[in-house]
Design a protein around this motif. Structure first.
Motif, short mmCIF file in Angstrom:
data_model
loop_
_atom_site.label_atom_id
_atom_site.label_comp_id
_atom_site.label_asym_id
_atom_site.label_seq_id
_atom_site.Cartn_x
_atom_site.Cartn_y
_atom_site.Cartn_z
N SER A 26 0.82 -1.22 0.00
CA SER A 26 0.00 0.00 0.00
C SER A 26 0.85 1.27 0.00
N MET A 27 2.10 1.16 0.46
CA MET A 27 2.99 2.33 0.49
C MET A 27 3.92 2.41 -0.71
N LYS A 28 3.89 1.37 -1.55
CA LYS A 28 4.82 1.32 -2.69
C LYS A 28 4.61 2.53 -3.60
N GLY A 29 5.71 3.21 -3.91
CA GLY A 29 5.65 4.36 -4.81
C GLY A 29 5.07 5.62 -4.18
N LYS A 30 4.84 5.61 -2.88
CA LYS A 30 4.26 6.76 -2.19
C LYS A 30 5.31 7.43 -1.30
N VAL A 31 5.15 8.70 -1.09
CA VAL A 31 5.91 9.42 -0.07
C VAL A 31 5.11 9.25 1.22
N VAL A 32 5.79 8.90 2.30
CA VAL A 32 5.11 8.66 3.57
C VAL A 32 5.63 9.65 4.60
N VAL A 33 4.70 10.32 5.27
CA VAL A 33 5.03 11.22 6.37
C VAL A 33 4.64 10.49 7.65
N ILE A 34 5.61 10.31 8.53
CA ILE A 34 5.37 9.62 9.81
C ILE A 34 5.62 10.61 10.94
N GLU A 35 4.62 10.73 11.81
CA GLU A 35 4.75 11.61 12.97
C GLU A 35 4.75 10.74 14.22
N ALA A 36 5.73 10.94 15.08
CA ALA A 36 5.77 10.29 16.40
C ALA A 36 5.17 11.28 17.40
N PHE A 37 4.21 10.81 18.18
CA PHE A 37 3.48 11.71 19.09
C PHE A 37 3.01 10.93 20.31
N ALA A 38 2.36 11.63 21.23
CA ALA A 38 1.66 11.02 22.36
C ALA A 38 0.45 11.88 22.69
N THR A 39 -0.59 11.26 23.22
CA THR A 39 -1.81 12.00 23.53
C THR A 39 -1.61 13.01 24.66
N TRP A 40 -0.65 12.77 25.52
CA TRP A 40 -0.40 13.67 26.66
C TRP A 40 0.55 14.81 26.31
N CYS A 41 1.10 14.81 25.09
CA CYS A 41 2.14 15.77 24.68
C CYS A 41 1.50 17.04 24.11
N GLU A 42 1.61 18.14 24.85
CA GLU A 42 1.02 19.41 24.40
C GLU A 42 1.65 19.92 23.10
N PRO A 43 2.99 19.89 22.92
CA PRO A 43 3.55 20.31 21.62
C PRO A 43 3.04 19.44 20.46
N CYS A 44 2.80 18.17 20.72
CA CYS A 44 2.24 17.29 19.68
C CYS A 44 0.84 17.77 19.30
N ARG A 45 0.04 18.09 20.31
CA ARG A 45 -1.33 18.55 20.07
C ARG A 45 -1.32 19.83 19.22
N ARG A 46 -0.39 20.73 19.51
CA ARG A 46 -0.30 21.98 18.74
C ARG A 46 0.20 21.75 17.31
N TYR A 47 0.93 20.68 17.07
CA TYR A 47 1.51 20.38 15.75
C TYR A 47 0.50 19.72 14.81
N ILE A 48 -0.49 19.05 15.37
CA ILE A 48 -1.44 18.27 14.56
C ILE A 48 -2.21 19.12 13.55
N PRO A 49 -2.69 20.33 13.87
CA PRO A 49 -3.38 21.11 12.83
C PRO A 49 -2.50 21.40 11.61
N TYR A 50 -1.21 21.60 11.84
CA TYR A 50 -0.27 21.79 10.72
C TYR A 50 -0.21 20.53 9.87
N LEU A 51 -0.11 19.37 10.51
CA LEU A 51 -0.11 18.11 9.76
C LEU A 51 -1.41 17.95 8.97
N ALA A 52 -2.53 18.27 9.60
CA ALA A 52 -3.83 18.15 8.94
C ALA A 52 -3.90 19.05 7.71
N SER A 53 -3.36 20.26 7.81
CA SER A 53 -3.38 21.17 6.66
C SER A 53 -2.49 20.63 5.53
N LEU A 54 -1.36 20.04 5.89
CA LEU A 54 -0.50 19.45 4.86
C LEU A 54 -1.14 18.22 4.24
N LYS A 55 -1.82 17.44 5.03
CA LYS A 55 -2.53 16.27 4.49
C LYS A 55 -3.54 16.72 3.44
#
Length: 163
Positions: A26-55
Motif C-alpha cells: 500500500s505504500m509502494k511508490g508513495k511518499v510517507v510522512v510519519i509523525e511520532a506523538f503522544a496524547t499527553w504531549c502538548e507540543p504534539c497537540r499543537r503540531y497536529i493542525p499543521y499536519l492536517a493542513s499538509l494532508k
C-alpha cells in the motif's frame, strides 16, 4: 536538502486506528510522512493542525500520513477521542515503541519523510520544513551507485593477492 538516511523500519505495532494497517504494497511508490506523538504531549497537540493542513494540501498526490505513539494497552478509545478532537483523520499506530526507537524518535513530536524508495530522507531535526521536504520527496530520486571504472575488478581478498 534530502538525503537517504536509513531504510524505514517495518511498521509492526500493537494496532491501528482510522484504517487498515499500512503495508509495503500500500505504500509502494508513495511518499510517507510519519509523525511520532503522544496524547499527553502538548507540543504534539499543537503540531497536529499543521499536519492536517499538509494532508489536505497533498491529498491528491502520492503522499500518505501516519502517526505513531508508544502508548499501548487499552488505549484505543482514548486515542479515538484524541484523534476526533484534534482532527487526526489519518492512520494512527499505537504500541509503536520499537518502531519509534528504530526511527530514532527519542523526543516528540518528531516527523519523518520517507521516499518512494522506502528511505527516510528527512527528519524534523534537519534544516528546512515539512512542507518543503514533502515537495522535494515527491521528486526525489535516489542517486545510483557510480558505475565501475573499466578494468576495475573491485576489492581483492588478501588471499587472492599476488605473492
Amino acid at each position: 536538502v534530502l538525503k537517504n538516511l536509513r531504510p524505514v523500519p517495518d511498521l509492526f505495532v500493537e494496532g491501528w486506528l482510522n484504517g487498515d494497517p499500512p503495508t509495503p504494497v500500500s505504500m509502494k511508490g508513495k511518499v510517507v510522512v510519519i509523525e511520532a506523538f503522544a496524547t499527553w504531549c502538548e507540543p504534539c497537540r499543537r503540531y497536529i493542525p499543521y499536519l492536517a493542513s499538509l494532508k489536505r494540501q497533498f491529498e491528491n498526490q502520492d503522499v500518505i500520513f501516519l502517526s505513531l505513539t508508544n502508548e499501548e494497552g487499552d488505549i484505543r478509545d482514548e486515542l479515538a477521542q484524541f484523534a476526533s478532537q484534534t482532527g487526526m483523520d489519518w492512520r494512527i499506530g499505537y504500541g509503536a515503541e520499537s518502531v519509534m526507537l528504530e526511527l530514532d524518535a527519542h523526543s516528540i513530536p518528531a516527523t519523518y519523510v520517507v521516499s518512494r524508495e522506502r528511505q527516510v530522507v528527512w527528519t524534523s531535526e534537519m534544516p528546512g520544513n515539512l512542507e518543503e521536504a514533502i515537495k522535494q520527496a515527491l521528486t526525489f530520486q535516489t542517486i545510483p551507485d557510480a558505475p565501475a571504472v573499466p578494468g576495475d575488478v573491485g576489492p581483492v581478498e588478501t588471499s587472492d593477492a599476488p605473492q
